[in-house]
Design a protein around this motif. Structure first.
Motif, short mmCIF file in Angstrom:
data_model
loop_
_atom_site.label_atom_id
_atom_site.label_comp_id
_atom_site.label_asym_id
_atom_site.label_seq_id
_atom_site.Cartn_x
_atom_site.Cartn_y
_atom_site.Cartn_z
N MET A 1 0.86 -1.17 0.00
CA MET A 1 0.00 0.00 0.00
C MET A 1 0.90 1.23 0.00
O MET A 1 1.71 1.42 0.90
CB MET A 1 -0.89 -0.04 1.24
N ARG A 2 0.78 2.03 -1.03
CA ARG A 2 1.62 3.21 -1.17
C ARG A 2 1.05 4.38 -0.35
O ARG A 2 -0.16 4.63 -0.38
CB ARG A 2 1.72 3.59 -2.63
N ALA A 3 1.92 5.08 0.34
CA ALA A 3 1.48 6.18 1.18
C ALA A 3 0.89 7.32 0.37
O ALA A 3 0.01 8.04 0.84
CB ALA A 3 2.64 6.70 2.02
N GLY A 4 1.34 7.50 -0.86
CA GLY A 4 0.82 8.57 -1.70
C GLY A 4 -0.64 8.41 -2.07
O GLY A 4 -1.33 9.40 -2.37
N ASN A 5 -1.13 7.20 -2.06
CA ASN A 5 -2.55 6.94 -2.37
C ASN A 5 -3.46 7.27 -1.19
O ASN A 5 -4.67 7.43 -1.37
CB ASN A 5 -2.76 5.48 -2.78
N LEU A 6 -2.92 7.32 0.00
CA LEU A 6 -3.71 7.59 1.20
C LEU A 6 -3.88 9.10 1.35
O LEU A 6 -3.25 9.74 2.18
CB LEU A 6 -3.05 6.97 2.43
N ASP A 7 -4.75 9.68 0.53
CA ASP A 7 -4.86 11.13 0.43
C ASP A 7 -6.07 11.72 1.16
O ASP A 7 -6.34 12.90 1.04
CB ASP A 7 -4.87 11.56 -1.03
#
Length: 105
Positions: A1-7
């Motif tokens: 899970m990429r942190a950039g997607n958790l917006d």
């Protein structure tokens, strides 16, 4: 899970039952956790039910694993409360997909 997607920022809340000095029972919502999440799906459905014409809003959030998330909690997103209707585990304690329905009208 990429942190950039958790917006998005969501708040998971627990219902707390309190009894005041007069013996009146009140339910309040207290913050259980504030998390970063990804909004996967947003659906709006107009239908006729027993309450008449209703508009149901369903949102699915993907977030990192958090122990203690259950169906009796709720999610607050963008100032609106959502009832948790489904929790799906991603991998082995990697993340959660939480499907929610808007509370109220």
């Amino acid at each position: 899970m990429r942190a950039g997607n958790l917006d998005r920022v969501i708040t998971i809340e627990s219902c707390i039952t309190e009894i005041d000095y007069r013996g009146t029972v009140t339910n309040t919502w207290a913050t259980f956790a504030t998390m970063r999440a990804q909004k996967l799906e947003n659906a709006t459905d107009n239908r006729e039910g027993t309450r008449g014409d209703t508009t149901d809003t369903t949102i699915t959030f993907r977030m990192r694993w958090l122990d203690g998330v259950t169906l009796d909690r709720r999610v607050t997103y963008d100032g609106q409360p959502f009832k948790i209707t489904r929790i799906k585990e991603i991998g082995r304690r990697v993340g959660l997909d939480i499907t929610c329905e808007r509370v109220g009208s």
